[in-house]
Write a protein that holds these residues in place. Structure first.
Motif, PDB file in Angstrom:
ATOM      1  N   ARG A 112       0.367  38.409  35.323  1.00  0.00           N
ATOM      2  CA  ARG A 112       0.922  38.948  36.567  1.00  0.00           C
ATOM      3  C   ARG A 112       1.793  37.946  37.322  1.00  0.00           C
ATOM      4  NH1 ARG A 112      -4.494  40.662  36.450  1.00  0.00           N
ATOM      5  NH2 ARG A 112      -4.758  42.894  36.179  1.00  0.00           N
ATOM      6  N   ILE A 113       1.661  36.663  37.015  1.00  0.00           N
ATOM      7  CA  ILE A 113       2.449  35.676  37.763  1.00  0.00           C
ATOM      8  C   ILE A 113       3.419  34.903  36.877  1.00  0.00           C
ATOM      9  CG2 ILE A 113       0.615  35.409  39.478  1.00  0.00           C
ATOM     10  CD1 ILE A 113       0.049  32.644  38.188  1.00  0.00           C
ATOM     11  N   ALA A 114       3.492  35.271  35.611  1.00  0.00           N
ATOM     12  CA  ALA A 114       4.385  34.550  34.697  1.00  0.00           C
ATOM     13  C   ALA A 114       5.816  34.543  35.199  1.00  0.00           C
ATOM     14  CB  ALA A 114       4.310  35.168  33.297  1.00  0.00           C
ATOM     15  N   VAL A 174       2.607  17.135  35.227  1.00  0.00           N
ATOM     16  CA  VAL A 174       1.427  17.987  35.112  1.00  0.00           C
ATOM     17  C   VAL A 174       1.434  19.014  36.240  1.00  0.00           C
ATOM     18  CG1 VAL A 174      -1.082  18.065  35.000  1.00  0.00           C
ATOM     19  CG2 VAL A 174       0.142  16.063  34.103  1.00  0.00           C
ATOM     20  N   LEU A 175       1.354  20.277  35.890  1.00  0.00           N
ATOM     21  CA  LEU A 175       1.297  21.371  36.854  1.00  0.00           C
ATOM     22  C   LEU A 175      -0.012  22.118  36.652  1.00  0.00           C
ATOM     23  CD1 LEU A 175       4.949  22.729  36.460  1.00  0.00           C
ATOM     24  CD2 LEU A 175       4.100  21.024  38.090  1.00  0.00           C
ATOM     25  N   ILE A 176      -0.680  22.458  37.752  1.00  0.00           N
ATOM     26  CA  ILE A 176      -2.009  23.054  37.682  1.00  0.00           C
ATOM     27  C   ILE A 176      -2.078  24.345  38.479  1.00  0.00           C
ATOM     28  CG2 ILE A 176      -4.478  22.687  38.076  1.00  0.00           C
ATOM     29  CD1 ILE A 176      -2.448  19.632  38.421  1.00  0.00           C
ATOM     30  N   SER A 177      -2.554  25.415  37.844  1.00  0.00           N
ATOM     31  CA  SER A 177      -2.835  26.665  38.551  1.00  0.00           C
ATOM     32  C   SER A 177      -4.248  26.602  39.105  1.00  0.00           C
ATOM     33  CB  SER A 177      -2.709  27.866  37.612  1.00  0.00           C
ATOM     34  OG  SER A 177      -1.374  28.232  37.405  1.00  0.00           O
ATOM     35  N   GLU A 178      -4.387  26.822  40.386  1.00  0.00           N
ATOM     36  CA  GLU A 178      -5.690  26.866  41.054  1.00  0.00           C
ATOM     37  C   GLU A 178      -5.490  27.561  42.385  1.00  0.00           C
ATOM     38  OE1 GLU A 178      -8.608  26.750  42.047  1.00  0.00           O
ATOM     39  OE2 GLU A 178      -9.925  25.527  40.807  1.00  0.00           O
ATOM     40  N   TRP A 207       4.037  26.082  44.934  1.00  0.00           N
ATOM     41  CA  TRP A 207       4.304  27.536  44.897  1.00  0.00           C
ATOM     42  C   TRP A 207       3.011  28.272  45.171  1.00  0.00           C
ATOM     43  CZ3 TRP A 207       1.810  31.032  41.718  1.00  0.00           C
ATOM     44  CH2 TRP A 207       2.302  32.334  41.742  1.00  0.00           C
ATOM     45  N   GLU A 208       3.109  29.434  45.839  1.00  0.00           N
ATOM     46  CA  GLU A 208       1.954  30.305  45.998  1.00  0.00           C
ATOM     47  C   GLU A 208       2.411  31.753  46.132  1.00  0.00           C
ATOM     48  OE1 GLU A 208      -0.049  30.408  50.055  1.00  0.00           O
ATOM     49  OE2 GLU A 208       0.845  28.392  50.046  1.00  0.00           O
ATOM     50  N   LYS A 217      -7.506  47.504  45.156  1.00  0.00           N
ATOM     51  CA  LYS A 217      -6.418  46.843  45.873  1.00  0.00           C
ATOM     52  C   LYS A 217      -6.727  45.384  46.206  1.00  0.00           C
ATOM     53  CE  LYS A 217      -4.151  50.704  45.904  1.00  0.00           C
ATOM     54  NZ  LYS A 217      -2.995  50.891  45.001  1.00  0.00           N
ATOM     55  N   SER A 218      -7.814  44.852  45.663  1.00  0.00           N
ATOM     56  CA  SER A 218      -8.181  43.471  45.968  1.00  0.00           C
ATOM     57  C   SER A 218      -7.111  42.511  45.460  1.00  0.00           C
ATOM     58  CB  SER A 218      -9.536  43.127  45.341  1.00  0.00           C
ATOM     59  OG  SER A 218      -9.492  43.255  43.935  1.00  0.00           O
ATOM     60  N   LYS A 219      -6.874  41.454  46.225  1.00  0.00           N
ATOM     61  CA  LYS A 219      -5.843  40.484  45.888  1.00  0.00           C
ATOM     62  C   LYS A 219      -6.383  39.066  46.012  1.00  0.00           C
ATOM     63  CE  LYS A 219      -1.900  43.355  47.353  1.00  0.00           C
ATOM     64  NZ  LYS A 219      -1.303  43.457  46.005  1.00  0.00           N
ATOM     65  N   SER A 220      -5.692  38.156  45.381  1.00  0.00           N
ATOM     66  CA  SER A 220      -6.014  36.745  45.519  1.00  0.00           C
ATOM     67  C   SER A 220      -4.702  35.978  45.615  1.00  0.00           C
ATOM     68  CB  SER A 220      -6.836  36.244  44.325  1.00  0.00           C
ATOM     69  OG  SER A 220      -6.087  36.359  43.132  1.00  0.00           O
ATOM     70  N   THR A 221      -4.770  34.766  46.129  1.00  0.00           N
ATOM     71  CA  THR A 221      -3.568  33.952  46.255  1.00  0.00           C
ATOM     72  C   THR A 221      -3.544  32.914  45.151  1.00  0.00           C
ATOM     73  OG1 THR A 221      -3.473  34.253  48.654  1.00  0.00           O
ATOM     74  CG2 THR A 221      -2.236  32.403  47.726  1.00  0.00           C
ATOM     75  N   GLU A 222      -2.565  33.039  44.272  1.00  0.00           N
ATOM     76  CA  GLU A 222      -2.375  32.075  43.188  1.00  0.00           C
ATOM     77  C   GLU A 222      -1.503  30.932  43.706  1.00  0.00           C
ATOM     78  OE1 GLU A 222      -3.347  31.924  40.011  1.00  0.00           O
ATOM     79  OE2 GLU A 222      -4.347  33.868  39.760  1.00  0.00           O
TER      80      GLU A 222
END
Length: 270
Positions: A11-13, A212-216, A227-228, A240-245
Protein backbone atom coordinates in the motif's frame (compact mmCIF):
# COMPACT_ATOMS: atom_id res chain seq x y z
CA UNK A 1 11.49 -12.78 9.25
CA UNK A 2 9.20 -9.97 8.31
CA UNK A 3 6.71 -10.36 11.11
CA UNK A 4 4.05 -8.09 9.78
CA UNK A 5 1.69 -9.54 7.19
CA UNK A 6 3.11 -10.53 3.85
CA UNK A 7 1.72 -7.70 1.74
CA UNK A 8 2.20 -5.00 4.36
CA UNK A 9 4.24 -2.71 2.12
CA UNK A 10 2.17 -2.96 -1.06
CA UNK A 11 0.00 0.00 0.00
CA UNK A 12 2.93 2.39 0.43
CA UNK A 13 5.30 1.22 -2.29
CA UNK A 14 4.28 4.09 -4.57
CA UNK A 15 5.43 6.54 -1.90
CA UNK A 16 8.69 5.06 -0.63
CA UNK A 17 10.10 3.42 -3.76
CA UNK A 18 10.76 6.85 -5.37
CA UNK A 19 12.60 7.90 -2.20
CA UNK A 20 14.72 4.76 -2.21
CA UNK A 21 15.33 5.07 -5.95
CA UNK A 22 16.41 8.68 -5.59
CA UNK A 23 19.08 7.71 -3.04
CA UNK A 24 20.28 4.91 -5.34
CA UNK A 25 20.47 7.13 -8.44
CA UNK A 26 22.00 10.19 -6.77
CA UNK A 27 24.70 8.20 -4.99
CA UNK A 28 25.59 5.65 -7.66
CA UNK A 29 24.50 2.72 -5.49
CA UNK A 30 25.18 -0.66 -7.09
CA UNK A 31 23.94 -2.99 -4.35
CA UNK A 32 20.50 -2.95 -2.69
CA UNK A 33 19.66 -5.19 0.30
CA UNK A 34 16.46 -5.94 2.22
CA UNK A 35 17.11 -7.95 5.42
CA UNK A 36 13.31 -8.23 6.06
CA UNK A 37 12.10 -8.87 2.51
CA UNK A 38 8.60 -10.08 3.46
CA UNK A 39 6.32 -10.17 0.41
CA UNK A 40 8.97 -8.44 -1.76
CA UNK A 41 6.59 -5.55 -2.43
CA UNK A 42 9.40 -2.97 -2.37
CA UNK A 43 12.40 -4.84 -3.78
CA UNK A 44 10.41 -5.91 -6.85
CA UNK A 45 10.06 -2.25 -7.89
CA UNK A 46 13.50 -0.88 -6.98
CA UNK A 47 15.99 -0.62 -9.83
CA UNK A 48 19.58 -1.51 -8.92
CA UNK A 49 22.39 -3.59 -10.44
CA UNK A 50 22.37 -6.11 -7.58
CA UNK A 51 19.38 -6.84 -5.34
CA UNK A 52 19.32 -9.15 -2.30
CA UNK A 53 16.26 -10.11 -0.27
CA UNK A 54 16.60 -12.02 3.00
CA UNK A 55 14.12 -13.36 5.53
CA UNK A 56 14.37 -15.67 8.51
CA UNK A 57 11.28 -17.60 7.41
CA UNK A 58 12.52 -20.39 5.11
CA UNK A 59 8.97 -21.11 3.94
CA UNK A 60 8.52 -17.55 2.72
CA UNK A 61 11.82 -17.60 0.83
CA UNK A 62 10.90 -20.97 -0.73
CA UNK A 63 7.57 -19.49 -1.85
CA UNK A 64 9.23 -16.42 -3.37
CA UNK A 65 11.77 -18.58 -5.21
CA UNK A 66 8.97 -20.73 -6.61
CA UNK A 67 7.07 -17.70 -7.87
CA UNK A 68 10.33 -16.27 -9.22
CA UNK A 69 10.92 -19.45 -11.24
CA UNK A 70 7.40 -19.40 -12.70
CA UNK A 71 6.30 -22.68 -11.11
CA UNK A 72 2.68 -23.30 -10.16
CA UNK A 73 1.09 -22.69 -6.76
CA UNK A 74 -1.89 -24.46 -5.21
CA UNK A 75 -4.99 -23.88 -7.33
CA UNK A 76 -6.96 -23.68 -4.09
CA UNK A 77 -6.39 -24.43 -0.41
CA UNK A 78 -9.33 -26.18 1.32
CA UNK A 79 -9.78 -25.68 5.05
CA UNK A 80 -8.71 -29.26 5.88
CA UNK A 81 -5.40 -28.78 4.01
CA UNK A 82 -4.86 -25.47 5.79
CA UNK A 83 -5.49 -27.07 9.19
CA UNK A 84 -3.16 -29.96 8.38
CA UNK A 85 -0.33 -27.64 7.35
CA UNK A 86 -0.85 -25.37 10.38
CA UNK A 87 -0.80 -28.34 12.75
CA UNK A 88 2.39 -29.63 11.12
CA UNK A 89 4.05 -26.22 11.45
CA UNK A 90 2.94 -25.73 15.05
CA UNK A 91 4.22 -29.23 15.93
CA UNK A 92 7.59 -28.49 14.34
CA UNK A 93 7.31 -31.33 11.81
CA UNK A 94 6.58 -30.22 8.25
CA UNK A 95 8.43 -33.12 6.59
CA UNK A 96 5.25 -34.16 4.78
CA UNK A 97 5.27 -30.83 2.92
CA UNK A 98 7.81 -29.13 0.70
CA UNK A 99 8.87 -25.76 2.12
CA UNK A 100 7.16 -23.78 -0.64
CA UNK A 101 3.86 -25.56 0.11
CA UNK A 102 3.96 -24.48 3.76
CA UNK A 103 4.74 -20.95 2.57
CA UNK A 104 1.92 -21.06 0.02
CA UNK A 105 -0.63 -22.25 2.57
CA UNK A 106 0.62 -20.22 5.53
CA UNK A 107 0.85 -16.86 3.79
CA UNK A 108 -1.55 -16.89 0.87
CA UNK A 109 -4.38 -18.85 2.52
CA UNK A 110 -4.24 -16.96 5.85
CA UNK A 111 -6.42 -13.91 6.31
CA UNK A 112 -4.56 -10.66 5.61
CA UNK A 113 -1.47 -12.75 4.77
CA UNK A 114 -0.69 -12.97 8.49
CA UNK A 115 0.93 -16.42 8.43
CA UNK A 116 -0.97 -19.07 10.41
CA UNK A 117 -1.70 -16.56 13.18
CA UNK A 118 -4.18 -14.84 10.87
CA UNK A 119 -6.63 -17.71 10.57
CA UNK A 120 -8.06 -19.29 7.43
CA UNK A 121 -9.12 -16.83 4.74
CA UNK A 122 -12.38 -18.42 3.68
CA UNK A 123 -14.41 -17.14 0.75
CA UNK A 124 -17.36 -15.00 1.81
CA UNK A 125 -19.47 -11.94 1.22
CA UNK A 126 -18.32 -8.50 2.29
CA UNK A 127 -20.43 -5.42 2.78
CA UNK A 128 -19.35 -2.39 0.73
CA UNK A 129 -20.89 0.99 -0.01
CA UNK A 130 -22.21 -0.49 -3.27
CA UNK A 131 -23.73 -3.55 -1.63
CA UNK A 132 -22.51 -7.06 -0.92
CA UNK A 133 -19.67 -8.58 -2.92
CA UNK A 134 -18.12 -12.03 -2.91
CA UNK A 135 -14.45 -12.17 -1.89
CA UNK A 136 -12.23 -15.14 -2.64
CA UNK A 137 -9.30 -14.01 -0.52
CA UNK A 138 -7.05 -16.90 -1.51
CA UNK A 139 -7.42 -16.29 -5.24
CA UNK A 140 -6.91 -12.54 -4.75
CA UNK A 141 -3.72 -13.08 -2.76
CA UNK A 142 -2.48 -15.75 -5.16
CA UNK A 143 -3.09 -13.54 -8.20
CA UNK A 144 -1.29 -10.66 -6.49
CA UNK A 145 1.88 -12.63 -5.85
CA UNK A 146 1.84 -14.25 -9.31
CA UNK A 147 1.77 -10.81 -10.94
CA UNK A 148 5.12 -10.17 -9.22
CA UNK A 149 6.86 -13.09 -10.95
CA UNK A 150 8.51 -11.12 -13.76
CA UNK A 151 9.59 -8.37 -11.34
CA UNK A 152 11.36 -10.89 -9.09
CA UNK A 153 13.80 -11.88 -11.83
CA UNK A 154 17.42 -11.26 -10.87
CA UNK A 155 16.77 -10.88 -7.14
CA UNK A 156 18.96 -13.10 -4.94
CA UNK A 157 16.78 -14.51 -2.16
CA UNK A 158 18.20 -16.15 0.94
CA UNK A 159 17.27 -17.40 4.41
CA UNK A 160 19.00 -15.34 7.07
CA UNK A 161 18.51 -13.51 10.33
CA UNK A 162 18.69 -9.78 9.64
CA UNK A 163 21.92 -9.37 11.63
CA UNK A 164 23.66 -11.95 9.45
CA UNK A 165 22.18 -10.87 6.13
CA UNK A 166 24.55 -7.97 5.51
CA UNK A 167 27.53 -10.27 6.05
CA UNK A 168 26.46 -12.39 3.07
CA UNK A 169 26.84 -9.74 0.32
CA UNK A 170 29.08 -7.74 2.66
CA UNK A 171 30.26 -4.42 1.31
CA UNK A 172 30.07 -0.71 1.98
CA UNK A 173 28.22 1.88 -0.04
CA UNK A 174 25.03 -0.20 -0.18
CA UNK A 175 21.47 0.96 0.26
CA UNK A 176 19.80 -1.15 2.94
CA UNK A 177 16.03 -0.96 3.45
CA UNK A 178 14.68 -2.50 6.67
CA UNK A 179 11.06 -3.36 7.44
CA UNK A 180 11.25 -4.90 10.94
CA UNK A 181 8.34 -5.99 13.14
CA UNK A 182 6.87 -2.73 14.43
CA UNK A 183 7.36 -2.18 18.14
CA UNK A 184 4.16 -1.98 20.17
CA UNK A 185 1.92 -3.46 17.46
CA UNK A 186 0.29 -6.87 17.04
CA UNK A 187 2.94 -9.41 16.11
CA UNK A 188 3.32 -13.12 15.64
CA UNK A 189 4.15 -15.13 18.74
CA UNK A 190 7.76 -15.69 17.69
CA UNK A 191 8.35 -11.93 17.34
CA UNK A 192 7.81 -11.26 21.01
CA UNK A 193 11.51 -11.66 21.76
CA UNK A 194 12.69 -9.26 19.04
CA UNK A 195 15.43 -7.11 20.58
CA UNK A 196 14.68 -3.53 19.54
CA UNK A 197 17.67 -2.01 21.32
CA UNK A 198 19.95 -4.36 19.40
CA UNK A 199 18.10 -3.60 16.16
CA UNK A 200 18.52 0.17 16.40
CA UNK A 201 22.17 -0.16 17.34
CA UNK A 202 22.66 -2.39 14.31
CA UNK A 203 21.01 0.30 12.16
CA UNK A 204 23.51 2.85 13.54
CA UNK A 205 26.43 0.53 12.82
CA UNK A 206 25.31 -0.19 9.25
CA UNK A 207 24.65 3.51 8.61
CA UNK A 208 28.32 4.38 9.12
CA UNK A 209 29.24 2.91 5.72
CA UNK A 210 25.92 2.51 3.96
CA UNK A 211 22.65 4.35 3.37
CA UNK A 212 20.06 2.73 5.65
CA UNK A 213 16.33 3.47 5.53
CA UNK A 214 13.92 1.97 8.06
CA UNK A 215 10.13 1.58 7.99
CA UNK A 216 8.64 1.93 11.47
CA UNK A 217 6.05 3.98 13.32
CA UNK A 218 8.50 5.30 15.89
CA UNK A 219 12.28 5.46 16.28
CA UNK A 220 14.93 6.65 18.77
CA UNK A 221 15.70 10.37 18.89
CA UNK A 222 18.85 10.09 16.79
CA UNK A 223 16.80 8.87 13.80
CA UNK A 224 14.93 11.40 11.68
CA UNK A 225 11.65 10.83 9.89
CA UNK A 226 12.06 11.61 6.18
CA UNK A 227 8.52 10.59 5.13
CA UNK A 228 5.18 9.66 6.67
CA UNK A 229 1.74 8.72 5.35
CA UNK A 230 -1.56 7.51 6.84
CA UNK A 231 -2.63 4.22 5.23
CA UNK A 232 -5.39 1.63 5.59
CA UNK A 233 -4.60 -1.34 7.82
CA UNK A 234 -7.01 -3.96 6.43
CA UNK A 235 -8.00 -5.62 3.16
CA UNK A 236 -11.67 -5.40 4.23
CA UNK A 237 -13.54 -2.54 2.57
CA UNK A 238 -15.66 -1.98 5.68
CA UNK A 239 -12.62 -1.72 7.96
CA UNK A 240 -11.63 1.96 7.99
CA UNK A 241 -8.83 1.61 10.54
CA UNK A 242 -5.61 3.39 9.59
CA UNK A 243 -2.05 3.64 10.75
CA UNK A 244 0.74 6.10 10.06
CA UNK A 245 3.68 4.64 8.18
CA UNK A 246 7.03 6.41 8.52
CA UNK A 247 10.47 6.13 6.97
CA UNK A 248 13.51 6.85 9.14
CA UNK A 249 17.25 7.25 8.71
CA UNK A 250 20.01 7.76 11.24
CA UNK A 251 21.12 11.39 11.50
CA UNK A 252 24.58 10.66 12.84
CA UNK A 253 26.27 8.76 10.01
CA UNK A 254 29.10 10.14 7.89
CA UNK A 255 27.41 9.30 4.61
CA UNK A 256 24.16 10.90 5.71
CA UNK A 257 25.92 14.09 6.84
CA UNK A 258 27.77 14.46 3.55
CA UNK A 259 24.76 13.70 1.35
CA UNK A 260 22.49 16.31 -0.16
CA UNK A 261 19.13 15.57 1.48
CA UNK A 262 17.02 17.52 -0.96
CA UNK A 263 14.79 14.60 -1.91
CA UNK A 264 12.57 14.62 -4.93
CA UNK A 265 9.22 12.86 -4.60
CA UNK A 266 8.02 12.25 -8.16
CA UNK A 267 4.57 10.92 -8.96
CA UNK A 268 5.31 7.35 -9.95
CA UNK A 269 3.03 4.60 -11.17
CA UNK A 270 3.82 0.93 -11.59
Amino acid sequence: MNLKYMGSKSRIAKYIVPIIQNYINENGIKKYVEPFVGGANIIDKVQCEEKYGFDKNKYLIALLKRVQSGEELYEEVPKDLYDKARTAFNNGNTSEFEDWKIGNIGFIASFNGRWFDGGYAKTGYEKTKNGMRLRNYYQEAKNNILTQASDLKGIVFGVSDYKESIELPYDSGMLIYCDPPYQGTKQYANAMTFDYNEFWQTMRDWSKNNIVLISEQNAPDDFECIWEQEVSRSIKAADKSKSTEKLFKWNGGVIQKEMDHRLIFPETSY
